[in-house]
Design a protein around this motif. Structure first.
Motif, short mmCIF file in Angstrom:
data_model
loop_
_atom_site.label_atom_id
_atom_site.label_comp_id
_atom_site.label_asym_id
_atom_site.label_seq_id
_atom_site.Cartn_x
_atom_site.Cartn_y
_atom_site.Cartn_z
N THR A 175 -13.69 3.27 3.32
CA THR A 175 -13.13 2.07 2.71
C THR A 175 -12.05 2.47 1.72
O THR A 175 -12.19 3.48 1.02
CB THR A 175 -14.22 1.27 1.98
OG1 THR A 175 -15.27 0.96 2.89
CG2 THR A 175 -13.67 -0.02 1.39
N ALA A 176 -11.00 1.68 1.66
CA ALA A 176 -9.95 1.90 0.66
C ALA A 176 -9.71 0.61 -0.11
O ALA A 176 -9.84 -0.49 0.43
CB ALA A 176 -8.66 2.36 1.33
N PHE A 177 -9.38 0.76 -1.38
CA PHE A 177 -8.90 -0.35 -2.19
C PHE A 177 -7.39 -0.19 -2.33
O PHE A 177 -6.89 0.92 -2.45
CB PHE A 177 -9.52 -0.33 -3.59
CG PHE A 177 -10.94 -0.82 -3.66
CD1 PHE A 177 -11.57 -1.38 -2.57
CD2 PHE A 177 -11.65 -0.72 -4.85
CE1 PHE A 177 -12.88 -1.83 -2.64
CE2 PHE A 177 -12.96 -1.16 -4.94
CZ PHE A 177 -13.57 -1.72 -3.84
N ILE A 178 -6.68 -1.31 -2.34
CA ILE A 178 -5.26 -1.31 -2.67
C ILE A 178 -5.10 -2.20 -3.89
O ILE A 178 -5.49 -3.38 -3.87
CB ILE A 178 -4.38 -1.79 -1.51
CG1 ILE A 178 -4.46 -0.82 -0.33
CG2 ILE A 178 -2.93 -1.89 -1.95
CD1 ILE A 178 -5.51 -1.13 0.68
N GLU A 179 -4.54 -1.64 -4.96
CA GLU A 179 -4.44 -2.33 -6.23
C GLU A 179 -3.08 -2.99 -6.41
O GLU A 179 -2.05 -2.36 -6.14
CB GLU A 179 -4.59 -1.33 -7.38
CG GLU A 179 -5.98 -1.16 -7.92
CD GLU A 179 -5.97 -0.25 -9.14
OE1 GLU A 179 -6.09 -0.79 -10.25
OE2 GLU A 179 -5.82 0.97 -8.98
N THR A 180 -3.07 -4.22 -6.89
CA THR A 180 -1.83 -4.90 -7.29
C THR A 180 -2.10 -5.71 -8.55
O THR A 180 -3.26 -5.96 -8.92
CB THR A 180 -1.31 -5.86 -6.19
OG1 THR A 180 -2.27 -6.90 -5.99
CG2 THR A 180 -1.08 -5.14 -4.88
N TYR A 181 -1.03 -6.13 -9.22
CA TYR A 181 -1.13 -6.93 -10.44
C TYR A 181 -0.17 -8.12 -10.37
O TYR A 181 0.95 -7.98 -9.88
CB TYR A 181 -0.74 -6.11 -11.68
CG TYR A 181 -1.74 -5.09 -12.12
CD1 TYR A 181 -2.68 -5.39 -13.12
CD2 TYR A 181 -1.73 -3.80 -11.59
CE1 TYR A 181 -3.58 -4.44 -13.56
CE2 TYR A 181 -2.63 -2.84 -12.03
CZ TYR A 181 -3.56 -3.16 -13.01
OH TYR A 181 -4.45 -2.22 -13.44
N LEU A 182 -0.62 -9.25 -10.90
CA LEU A 182 0.25 -10.38 -11.20
C LEU A 182 0.18 -10.62 -12.71
O LEU A 182 -0.92 -10.65 -13.28
CB LEU A 182 -0.19 -11.66 -10.49
CG LEU A 182 -0.22 -11.68 -8.95
CD1 LEU A 182 -0.57 -13.07 -8.46
CD2 LEU A 182 1.10 -11.24 -8.37
N ILE A 263 -1.44 -10.28 -3.01
CA ILE A 263 -0.90 -9.04 -2.44
C ILE A 263 0.62 -9.08 -2.42
O ILE A 263 1.29 -8.20 -2.97
CB ILE A 263 -1.42 -8.84 -1.00
CG1 ILE A 263 -2.95 -8.93 -0.93
CG2 ILE A 263 -0.92 -7.51 -0.42
CD1 ILE A 263 -3.50 -9.02 0.47
N THR A 264 1.18 -10.14 -1.83
CA THR A 264 2.62 -10.15 -1.56
C THR A 264 3.45 -10.43 -2.81
O THR A 264 4.62 -10.04 -2.87
CB THR A 264 2.96 -11.21 -0.50
OG1 THR A 264 2.45 -12.48 -0.92
CG2 THR A 264 2.33 -10.84 0.84
N ASP A 265 2.88 -11.10 -3.81
CA ASP A 265 3.62 -11.39 -5.04
C ASP A 265 3.37 -10.35 -6.12
O ASP A 265 3.78 -10.53 -7.27
CB ASP A 265 3.25 -12.77 -5.58
CG ASP A 265 3.77 -13.89 -4.70
OD1 ASP A 265 4.44 -13.59 -3.70
OD2 ASP A 265 3.49 -15.07 -5.00
N GLY A 266 2.67 -9.29 -5.79
CA GLY A 266 2.35 -8.26 -6.78
C GLY A 266 3.58 -7.77 -7.52
O GLY A 266 4.64 -7.55 -6.93
N GLU A 267 3.43 -7.60 -8.84
CA GLU A 267 4.57 -7.21 -9.67
C GLU A 267 4.54 -5.73 -10.03
O GLU A 267 5.37 -5.27 -10.81
CB GLU A 267 4.59 -8.09 -10.91
CG GLU A 267 4.84 -9.54 -10.53
CD GLU A 267 4.71 -10.48 -11.70
OE1 GLU A 267 5.71 -10.64 -12.42
OE2 GLU A 267 3.63 -11.06 -11.89
#
Length: 377
Positions: A175-182, A263-267
């Motif tokens: 399993t993998a996590f992908i990190e993003t932030y808004l 995911i797609t709007d991650g800054e």
């Protein structure tokens, strides 16, 4: 005779150990690879548990200061379906036993509680070797070395101290996590902010999911979970953030836009975090003068326990050393005999939690876990 303690790694576990030793008048030096306390982001929210992390902070004499860091309302929990339907919405009524804090603020609290000079920054350990009679030498990337008769590896998943004790190495768990932030989400990303709510949100289906935490200042911290091979993950060009985010979002085609926008709007550029673990029940035979704590000792799947266990390890090891000031081996033996079964049980629990979150019966199994209808152990 109180043997000075050499700690490799200034994460929460190593710092808790240093602080508990300081409370008991025992000198310690912490060697940390990062060049400064602010060299990188310290991760997101942590729920500090009333049976692990909080007792560690009491042993460190910092429980009142910790309470000043708690973000009120952030124990709220939501589970959403892929279409955005709210399946579970549990508000934070103030009675939960897992108050949320920012990891960076908790780490700074521990750093501020130590005497100046306790942490040596920019000291990246590259290896360690036994010198005999319980003494060990640690080598650092800057060419320096340190020799100690009480060495603690608090240096995480890829510990350079661990090979002194065991041949075990972490393995990818699939399993993998992908990190993003808004950021400033209530104003700039209101639909996603509403979906996440005031605390944590999970939108799982078997084998994958979108999870997010509301942090301070309206920040949404997202962990996208995917069951995937390392080869698949390596095939995504994370040096092209927009393309990488689009590729990850493809795995959630047809999901509610307020969820895929996480995911797609991650800054920030999406960051892949392949999950690794040591074997459940990992232990070693007693080796004079050295031990491990936290992920260095028992890296496991994410379950909310990792930081808590590292802090409890640090506190318990510190107390054991204080209880046996003239007998290092008695202290390390007492610590390990309690730590091994505790961490083995937690690793088994982490596997079960992963199954509740991403197994064939999710989201129903996750909802049952969160509402107390499923017991981890």
């Amino acid at each position: 005779m109180r043997t000075p303690v050499t700690i490799i790694g200034a994460g929460l576990g190593g710092l808790t150990l240093a602080r508990v030793l300081h409370v008991h008048g025992i000198p310690a030096t912490v060697h940390e690879a990062e060049p400064s306390p602010t060299a990188r982001s310290q991760g997101g929210m942590l729920d500090i548990h009333d049976d692990t992390g909080q007792p560690a902070l009491r042993a460190a004499g910092l429980i009142d200061e910790f309470r000043g860091l708690v973000l009120e309302g952030h124990q709220a929990t939501r589970v959403l379906g892929p279409d955005g339907t709210v399946l579970l919405d549990e508000p934070d009524d103030g009675t939960g036993g897992r108050p949320e804090v920012q990891r960076g603020e908790l780490r700074q609290l521990l750093l501020d509680s130590l005497p100046a000079g306790t942490v040596r920054w920019g000291r990246k350990a590259t290896g360690a070797r036994a010198l005999g009679d319980g003494r060990h030498e640690v080598t650092f990337a800057d060419g320096g070395t340190v020799v100690t008769s009480l060495l603690v590896g608090a240096d995480g998943a890829w510990s350079k101290v661990r090979p002194l004790l065991t041949d075990a190495v972490p393995e990818y768990v699939g399993t993998a996590f992908i990190e993003t932030y808004l950021f400033d989400s209530d104003i700039r990303h209101p639909a996603s902010a509403k979906a996440v709510g005031g605390g944590s949100m999970s939108a799982p289906v078997p084998g994958k999911g979108i999870q997010a935490h509301r942090e301070s200042g309206g920040t949404l911290h997202t962990y996208v979970a995917l069951t995937a091979s390392q080869e698949w993950l390596a095939g995504i060009d994370f040096t092209d953030p927009a393309a990488a985010a689009a590729r990850i979002a493809e795995e959630f085609d047809g999901w509610a836009p307020e969820l895929t926008a996480l995911i797609t709007d991650g800054e920030t550029a999406p960051v892949p975090r392949p999950l690794h673990a040591l074997p459940n029940g990992h232990r070693w035979d007693r080796v004079p003068g050295v031990t491990l704590l936290g992920d260095a000792a028992h890296l496991m799947r994410p379950s909310g326990e990792g930081a808590n266990l590292a802090m409890l390890d640090g506190a318990e090891l510190g107390r054991a050393i204080a209880a046996h000031p003239d007998d290092t081996e008695a202290a390390l033996t007492a610590y390990e005999q309690a730590m091994f079964p505790r961490s083995a049980e937690a690793a088994d629990d982490a596997d079960r939690i992963h199954e509740f979150c991403f197994g064939a019966d999710t989201p129903h199994s996750l909802i049952n876990l969160l509402t107390g209808h499923e017991q981890v152990h």
